[in-house]
Structure formats: structure tokens, C-alpha cells
Design a protein around this motif. Structure first.
Motif, PDB file in Angstrom:
ATOM      1  N   GLN A 219      37.796  39.437  47.355  1.00  0.00           N
ATOM      2  CA  GLN A 219      37.738  39.416  44.999  1.00  0.00           C
ATOM      3  C   GLN A 219      39.115  38.773  45.778  1.00  0.00           C
ATOM      4  N   VAL A 220      38.472  37.418  44.932  1.00  0.00           N
ATOM      5  CA  VAL A 220      40.141  36.396  44.721  1.00  0.00           C
ATOM      6  C   VAL A 220      41.247  37.095  44.386  1.00  0.00           C
ATOM      7  N   ARG A 221      42.273  37.237  44.628  1.00  0.00           N
ATOM      8  CA  ARG A 221      43.460  37.802  43.563  1.00  0.00           C
ATOM      9  C   ARG A 221      43.953  36.734  42.905  1.00  0.00           C
ATOM     10  N   ARG A 222      44.287  35.121  43.695  1.00  0.00           N
ATOM     11  CA  ARG A 222      45.354  34.295  42.937  1.00  0.00           C
ATOM     12  C   ARG A 222      44.618  32.802  44.071  1.00  0.00           C
ATOM     13  N   GLU A 234      44.236  33.364  47.765  1.00  0.00           N
ATOM     14  CA  GLU A 234      43.980  34.646  48.395  1.00  0.00           C
ATOM     15  C   GLU A 234      43.836  35.759  47.921  1.00  0.00           C
ATOM     16  N   TYR A 235      42.597  36.410  48.749  1.00  0.00           N
ATOM     17  CA  TYR A 235      41.776  36.894  48.267  1.00  0.00           C
ATOM     18  C   TYR A 235      42.424  38.628  48.492  1.00  0.00           C
ATOM     19  N   VAL A 236      41.173  39.915  48.811  1.00  0.00           N
ATOM     20  CA  VAL A 236      41.115  40.707  49.643  1.00  0.00           C
ATOM     21  C   VAL A 236      39.656  41.127  50.117  1.00  0.00           C
ATOM     22  N   ARG A 237      39.676  41.928  51.479  1.00  0.00           N
ATOM     23  CA  ARG A 237      39.067  42.151  51.590  1.00  0.00           C
ATOM     24  C   ARG A 237      38.759  43.516  52.508  1.00  0.00           C
ATOM     25  N   ASN A 238      38.169  44.862  52.056  1.00  0.00           N
ATOM     26  CA  ASN A 238      38.173  46.058  52.479  1.00  0.00           C
ATOM     27  C   ASN A 238      39.933  46.591  52.555  1.00  0.00           C
TER      28      ASN A 238
END
Ligand code: FAD
Length: 505
Positions: A219-222, A234-238
Motif C-alpha cells: 500500500q503506497v502511503r505517499r 513509499e509503501y508498506v508491505r506486511n
């Protein structure tokens, strides 16, 4: 983990799947696609029967959004399905393949999207299509998106079609013709009886390309913005943060909700709103998230005197107009079950669904917080313009004329919805406000144009930020007059062409 690619595409839905496949055709460039959802979903996702799609709403492959309370619909909070999986909303949609009237595309140029009209879009609409037959002047026959010959009509489906003719609507040979009007058989994105999402058609066949990297559950955060240029995402994965860098462009294809949300989280949007949330302003663009709109949808339902033969069946649809002159502004479809309001259930019977193809009401997508995990505030502003109610009332009367036509006399029992409650205009209007809901076609939140409220230019580049484009349903200045997936496929085909061509210069 930091990686560098030529192109970073954010969102692997309808548009993102097309872009990833088309841009990676050039083996000289590297492409990364980041998708918040999973790579696959439940088994019913591949069911080619559109009614099965209802089982996907609220499931693990749905973002499960809700709207803000809608003043135009008695302060109702509407559920708002959006696909969260490769293929995006094309993985959970009704699979109807319908472009809409040429006037819906020409309206874009009239609002300042220079060069975005029907004639300019036609080659890209055709490029996506694998239609069986049709007029080769405007139908594509060799594109990836398969459109299978629909099954034969059940007796009730045929009588619903004939009832529309009884009520005075012309037969229309091809609903995807530029000036389509009247009743026609719907086309669907189905291949060998299975759903064909944009991921099935475009992305999955090319996953083995060495220059294409697909990252799911990311999920891309910004966006990463340095000195007015977008450098990556920037993203978050697991639960782990990551960053990808783009040498050439970042392309946002996160849809009509996701794309404005990511821009806003990145400091690109209405400056005062961003400051209020403590987000540093990178580019003051007041139109980001504005202009949200959707086709409002309602229906009338009837009981039946005898049980209909169960499907599968082809399904009639109808383009009609509420007033003399102008272009078709009503889109109807028919189901062989009597639906309860807002998909609450279904009984034996039939329904005639009617949507406003050219709504005037406009709402917004705004941030609820600077936290990227928080859902945004989605306000489609249903029926806030009184003309939308008036035209929906006219559509209800048209639907009733079809429901009462002779061809349905062997089937028709009581009108269960709205019935006697809705006779006068006031009664019909109250029924519309009480039962209207989403047609699942939100657009407009990053619209193309040159005025101060426009978000992207005619090349789909975000105003005021280099190296950043948007390509998805959000760029439509106004919604096309039909279901939106075919138009988004065309937008993405054109975006891929624009992006690849400008890199060659
Ligand atoms: C229930 C339903 C029924 C529909 N029925 C029809 C129909 O029958 N016919 C038709 O033509 N149209 C239909 N539509 C509309 C059509 O499917 C959409 O217009 C189209 O899919 C939109 O494409 P898109 O690329 O703009 O967005 P989407 O396809 O929604 O893709 C956006 C993608 O971005 C991802 N994403 C979002 N935020 C992030 C983030 N922060 N980081 C990473 N990824 C992110 C999402 O998970 C998603 O995969 C329907 C839609 C729905 C939801």
C-alpha cells in the motif's frame, strides 16, 4: 529495500494492469507495479455470471468504503465497493462492456481537456477490445479484453427486451456504437465463461517479463517529491516500509478514491486543507479530490405470476433521454429477480434498473487524517442538484411504461417497488431519494484540464510536479454515459501511448 525502475505504477486495477502490460512491451525499460491488494481472490471472482459479483462486495478483495452521510438521500451512508486486488474494480464488477455515447467523451474537451474527445479516444477504445464481430469502423476485434458472444436469452429476458420496444424505444444493434440509443443486448468481459478482469486480459499473460516487477500487498502511503519532481513512492508491505524510485515517471492508477488520496497525503492538493492536517504543501492544487461524481442508480420491481426459467441469459440494456433533443441521459438494465432497495436482497420477479448517465451533482474525496491508513471522506453528493432528482423521476416513469408493456403481461404481477407510494412527482422523488445508491462508477477527482481546478494536463501530467502522471477513472472531467470500465481501459491505453511516446523524444 530501495529499488529503481524507469516507471513506477501505483495501483494494479483496470488502468494499472493496462499500463504495466503496455509499458513493459518495451524490453529496454523497467516497470514496477505496486498494488495494495492481493494477487488473487476468492473462487467466485472468476465466475462469469454478473450476479455472482454481489458475493465479492464486502469480501477480502473489496476496500469496503462507505460514503459520508448523504443529504440528498435522507442522510444515508452508502456502502461503496472498490476492488482491492490485482485487476482492481474490474475483478469485482458486473463485467458490462459499454463505452457510452460519443457525446460523453466530447464533453471532456468542452470542459478544457484539449484533444480528449470521442474521435481521439476511439483508436484506444478499439485497441483494448476483442469484440466478436461488430462494425470494424468503431469496434476493436484483436485487443486483449475479450467480449464473448452472450448466452441465449431466457423467455423473461427476451420479453423484457420486447417490452422496451413496446414502450417505444428503438432497437439498437450495437450498444457500443458512437450514437447508440434504444434497447440492445449487453456485452460482457467474459472469456470461456469466466470473468475477464483487466489483470486477466493484460497483466497475467505477461508476468514472466524480466523487465516487469509486480509487488502485491504493497500500500503506497505517499510519493517521494524532491525539488518539484516526483522521484518515487513509499509503501508498506506486511508492516515493513519500502521505497521504490522512478527514473522516468510515477503513474498513479489507484482509482477515483486512491489517486486523489495519495496526492493529498503527498502534499499535492488544496493548500489550506493540507496545512490543517499538518501535511507540508508540495504543490497547491485546489482541484485534487474535487468533482467526485457517480451515476445514481435506482429501480422498480415486480412480482411474477409464474417462475422464470433461471439464467444464464443475455441481458437487455437501454439508452434513453428524459427530454427532447440532447443526448441520451438515462441508462437502464433489467434483471430476472425483483431486487430490494440498495441490493438488500432479491425475490422472485423482475426489476428495471435506471441510472442517470449525466448527473449534475458534484462531491469530493478529502482526507480524514494525515494517517495514510485512515480511509478518506467520500462524498459523492448524490442528488444534491434538484435536476438529478427530476430526471430520475422521469426515468422511473419510463421504466414503469416498460414494466406495464404488453410483452410482460404473461409474467407481471404486482409492482412491488415503489408501488402505490410513488404516483405523484413528489411521491416518485421521495422514493428515489429513499432508494438511490451507487452505480459503482465514481470519476472526476483528478480531472484533465487547464483551469485552476484541473489536476492533470492533456498529457495526464500533474500540474506543478514533474515526473508524475495520473491515469485512471479519476481523470475524466465528467462521467461517460455508461458503465466506466471500457472508458478506463481506453484512457489507460492512451496513457501508455502518451508516456512511451514522450520518453522517445
Ligand atoms: C461493484 C462494481 C461493479 C461495477 N460494474 C461495472 C460494470 O459492470 N461495467 C463497467 O464498465 N464498470 C463497472 N464498474 C466500474 C469499473 O470497474 C471501474 O470504473 C474501473 O474498474 C475503474 O478502474 P480504475 O483503474 O480507475 O480503478 P480500480 O480498478 O479500482 O483500480 C485501483 C487499484 O488501485 C489500488 N490502490 C488503491 N489505493 C492504493 C494504494 N494506496 N497503494 C497501492 N494500490 C492502491 C486498488 O487496490 C485497485 O487495485 C463497477 C465497479 C464496481 C466496484
Amino acid at each position: 529495500m530501495e529499488k529503481v525502475y524507469d516507471y513506477v505504477i501505483v495501483g494494479g486495477g483496470t488502468a494499472g494492469a493496462v499500463l504495466a502490460a503496455r509499458l513493459s512491451e518495451n524490453s529496454e525499460v523497467s516497470v514496477a507495479l505496486l498494488e495494495a491488494g492481493a494477487g488473487e481472490g476468492p473462487a467466485i471472482m472468476s465466475d462469469g455470471n454478473p450476479e455472482a459479483a454481489v458475493g465479492l462486495w464486502g469480501s477480502s478483495v473489496d476496500w469496503n468504503y462507505t460514503t459520508t452521510p448523504q443529504s440528498g438521500t435522507g442522510n444515508a451512508v452508502h456502502t461503496w465497493p472498490r476492488g482491492r486486488v490485482l485487476g482492481g474494480s474490474s475483478s469485482i464488477n458486473g463485467m458490462t462492456h459499454l463505452r457510452g455515447h460519443a457525446s460523453g467523451f466530447d464533453a471532456w474537451e468542452k470542459q478544457g481537456a484539449i484533444g480528449w474527445n470521442y474521435q481521439e479516444m476511439l483508436p484506444f477504445l478499439m485497441r483494448s477490445e476483442g469484440a466478436r464481430g461488430g462494425d470494424p469502423r468503431f469496434r476493436g476485434q484483436t485487443g486483449p479484453m475479450t467480449i464473448e458472444e452472450p448466452p441465449a436469452a431466457t423467455p423473461l429476458a427476451q420479453d423484457l427486451y420486447d417490452a422496451a420496444v413496446d414502450a417505444g424505444h428503438p432497437r439498437c444493434e450495437d450498444g457500443n456504437a458512437p450514437q447508440a440509443e434504444g434497447v440492445f443486448w449487453a456485452e460482457r468481459n467474459v472469456a470461456e465463461g469466466r470473468r475477464q478482469s483487466a489483470a486477466d486480459a493484460y497483466l497475467f499473460p505477461v508476468l514472466s517479463r524480466p523487465n516487469l516487477t509486480v509487488v502485491t500487498d504493497a500500500q503506497v502511503r505517499r510519493l517521494v517529491i524532491e525539488n518539484g519532481r516526483c522521484r518515487g513512492a513509499e509503501y508498506v508491505r506486511n508492516g515493513e516500509p519500502g521505497t521504490v524510485h522512478a527514473e522516468r515517471e510515477v503513474v498513479l492508477s489507484a482509482g477515483a478514491v486512491g489517486s486523489p488520496q495519495i496526492l493529498l497525503l503527498s502534499g499535492i492538493g488544496p493548500a489550506d486543507d493540507l496545512r490543517r492536517l499538518g501535511i507540508p504543501v508540495r504543490a497547491a492544487l485546489p482541484g485534487v479530490g474535487a468533482n467526485l461524481h457517480d451515476h445514481p442508480l435506482a429501480w422498480i420491481s415486480y412480482g411474477v405470476k409464474k417462475s422464470p426459467v433461471p439464467g444464464p441469459s443475455r441481458q437487455a440494456m437501454l439508452f434513453a433521454r428524459t427530454g427532447p433533443g440532447g443526448d441520451p441521459d438515462i441508462l437502464m438494465s433489467f434483471t430476472a429477480v425483483a431486487l430490494e432497495p440498495r441490493w438488500a436482497g432479491a425475490q422472485e420477479g423482475f426489476s428495471i434498473l435506471f441510472g442517470l448517465a449525466t448527473p449534475a451533482s458534484r462531491g469530493s474525496v478529502r482526507l480524514s487524517s494525515a494517517d495514510p491508513a485512515a480511509y478518506p471522506l467520500i462524498d459523492p453528493a448524490y442528488l444534491t442538484e434538484s435536476e438529478d432528482v427530476d430526471r430520475m423521476v422521469a426515468a422511473l416513469r419510463m421504466a414503469r411504461d416498460i414494466g406495464r408493456a404488453d410483452s410482460l403481461s404473461a409474467w407481471r404481477d404486482e409492482e412491488t417497488l415503489p408501488g402505490r407510494e410513488a404516483v405523484t412527482d413528489e411521491g416518485c422523488g421521495a422514493y428515489i431519494r429513499r432508494t438511490v445508491g451507487t452505480y459503482f462508477h465514481p470519476v472526476g477527482t483528478c480531472r484533465i484540464g487547464t483551469d485552476d481546478e484541473a489536476v492533470v494536463d492533456a498529457g495526464l501530467r500533474v500540474h506543478g510536479v514533474d515526473g508524475l502522471s495520473v491515469a485512471d477513472a479519476s481523470v475524466m472531467p465528467s462521467v461517460v454515459s455508461a458503465n466506466t470500465n471500457a472508458a478506463v481501459l481506453g484512457i489507460a491505453e492512451r496513457a501508455a501511448h502518451l508516456i512511451a511516446t514522450r520518453a522517445e523524444r
